[in-house]
Design a protein around this motif. Structure first.
Motif, PDB file in Angstrom:
ATOM      1  N   VAL A  10       0.838  -1.202   0.000  1.00 29.06           N
ATOM      2  CA  VAL A  10       0.000   0.000   0.000  1.00 29.06           C
ATOM      3  C   VAL A  10       0.871   1.249   0.000  1.00 29.06           C
ATOM      4  O   VAL A  10       0.586   2.225  -0.720  1.00 29.06           O
ATOM      5  CB  VAL A  10      -0.954  -0.001   1.221  1.00 29.06           C
ATOM      6  N   ARG A  34      -4.879  -0.106  -4.565  1.00 29.27           N
ATOM      7  CA  ARG A  34      -4.587   0.388  -3.214  1.00 29.27           C
ATOM      8  C   ARG A  34      -5.828   0.391  -2.342  1.00 29.27           C
ATOM      9  O   ARG A  34      -5.812  -0.081  -1.197  1.00 29.27           O
ATOM     10  CB  ARG A  34      -4.008   1.794  -3.297  1.00 29.27           C
ATOM     11  N   ASP A  35      -6.925   0.906  -2.886  1.00 29.09           N
ATOM     12  CA  ASP A  35      -8.161   0.979  -2.112  1.00 29.09           C
ATOM     13  C   ASP A  35      -8.686  -0.411  -1.783  1.00 29.09           C
ATOM     14  O   ASP A  35      -9.251  -0.627  -0.705  1.00 29.09           O
ATOM     15  CB  ASP A  35      -9.221   1.776  -2.877  1.00 29.09           C
ATOM     16  N   ARG A  38      -6.707  -1.717   1.124  1.00 30.80           N
ATOM     17  CA  ARG A  38      -7.087  -1.015   2.360  1.00 30.80           C
ATOM     18  C   ARG A  38      -8.466  -1.428   2.856  1.00 30.80           C
ATOM     19  O   ARG A  38      -8.691  -1.539   4.063  1.00 30.80           O
ATOM     20  CB  ARG A  38      -7.101   0.495   2.100  1.00 30.80           C
TER      21      ARG A  38
END
Length: 370
Positions: A10, A34-35, A38
């Motif tokens: 990330v 990335r999202d 996360r």
């Protein structure tokens, strides 16, 4: 999936996004990756009112969840992460420090007595779910019609859960109900689990810890393990996708800021060398699998030789640290599996052996990349 490894990936995605050297399409892809890492995996609990869904949720988590108004409850270790885009619906976020929520966000869709099964809310939840637990007593035609909206991908990653199995057993209808729902699950779900949470939930309400024996007897232990397995494989796939993206598009001379680099465990050259040797061996030899014939014995022989060579390479290493020892033990276990598959000598065993080898390769790529 190693938490430090995920945090490092990330951080790397954040950094290349902040540098701004990616093309617009690649920027969108990097942000999505990335999202995804996360966000974690969204597990949605669905089912008719009064079916025992809340009791199942509490036993699954191992604690009583504070009640709220009928609607959508989003459970997470983080308030912000727990609150998905609500659209037109009221959502109350519940923040819990629960181990199961470290990798998942649990969305509990409750129905009021007046509305029954809220079709619009169920459509909303299905469109956002990664895994669904459909809790039922009979999987009625109304339930089947609502579930028909789910994508094939979601159906392949969801569970049909029969609740209050003890009550059905007392009425003498459990066997027939299980048989009927198993047929439904075979077509519409990943798996089917009968559960009986009365005693386990009673212990939770009394402030007692539910033992593993009680959890197994309730059927929830097997369900939890299956959900955790799907979550882990999904996150592993997400991490692999992110690592592949970084391998292709991260500038080789890009240096992470010290704060970002510190999020992962630094490895010395001496520590990385065995992983790199093993990965180079796999990369040079997996082409043998790509060109192998469809004969099971050919694939199994190739996989067996590869596994033996990897074990020999690992055995030659003199270093000893927790991470390397764990990897070497995993390698020995994988080699034993491939050997057993070779004894079976059929196409399914050949496919399983090839999968083991490719999993070893992905794991090494992740270790070297980090």
């Amino acid at each position: 999936m190693d938490d430090a490894a995920c945090g490092q990936v990330v951080a790397r995605l954040d950094h290349i996004l902040s540098v701004g050297q990616l093309a617009p399409a690649l920027t969108h892809q990097a942000r999505a990756l990335r999202d995804r890492l996360r966000k974690g995996v969204r597990v949605v609990l669905l089912g008719p009112k009064g079916v025992g869904k809340s009791h199942l949720r509490d036993v699954l988590l191992g604690e009583e969840v504070p009640g709220g108004p009928p609607g959508i409850a989003a459970l997470s270790v983080c308030h912000d992460a727990a609150h998905p885009d609500p659209g037109e619906f009221d959502i109350h976020a519940v923040t819990l420090r629960n181990p199961l929520l470290d990798r998942t966000h649990v969305i509990d869709l409750a129905a009021s007595e007046e509305t029954g099964l809220p079709a619009e809310r169920i459509s909303w939840a299905l469109s956002r779910a990664d895994i669904a637990l459909w809790c039922t007593q009979c999987f009625s035609q109304e339930e089947a019609a609502l579930w028909a909206q789910a994508s094939d991908h979601l159906k392949d990653h969801s569970f049909l859960v029969l609740t209050k199995a003890d009550a059905l057993a007392g009425a003498g209808t459990l066997h027939a109900r299980v048989a009927a729902l198993q047929a439904v699950a075979a077509e519409e779900f990943h798996s089917f689990f009968p559960t009986s949470t009365f005693h386990a939930h009673k212990a939770l309400r009394a402030g007692q810890e539910v033992s593993e024996v009680q959890l197994a007897a309730s059927g929830v232990l097997a369900l939890r393990q299956s959900v955790s397995g799907l979550v882990a494989s999904g996150q592993r796939a997400d991490l692999d996708s992110a690592l592949l993206f970084l391998q292709r598009h991260e500038p080789r001379d890009l240096v992470l800021p010290a704060s970002a680099a510190a999020r992962g465990k630094s490895k010395t050259t001496a520590q990385m060398q065995p992983y790199e040797k093993a990965l180079n061996l796999l990369r040079s030899r997996t082409c043998d699998l790509a060109t192998a014939t469809a004969e099971a014995d050919t694939v199994l022989e190739t996989c067996g030789t590869l596994a033996e060579d990897l074990v020999e390479l690992a055995a030659e290493q003199t270093q000893s640290d927790a991470s390397f020892d764990a990897w070497r033990n995993d390698l020995y276990e994988a080699s034993d599996k491939v050997m057993l598959m070779g004894l079976e000598n059929d196409l399914r065993s050949a496919a399983d052996a090839a999968t083991v080898i490719l999993q070893l390769k992905r794991d090494l790529e992740a270790r070297v990349a980090l």
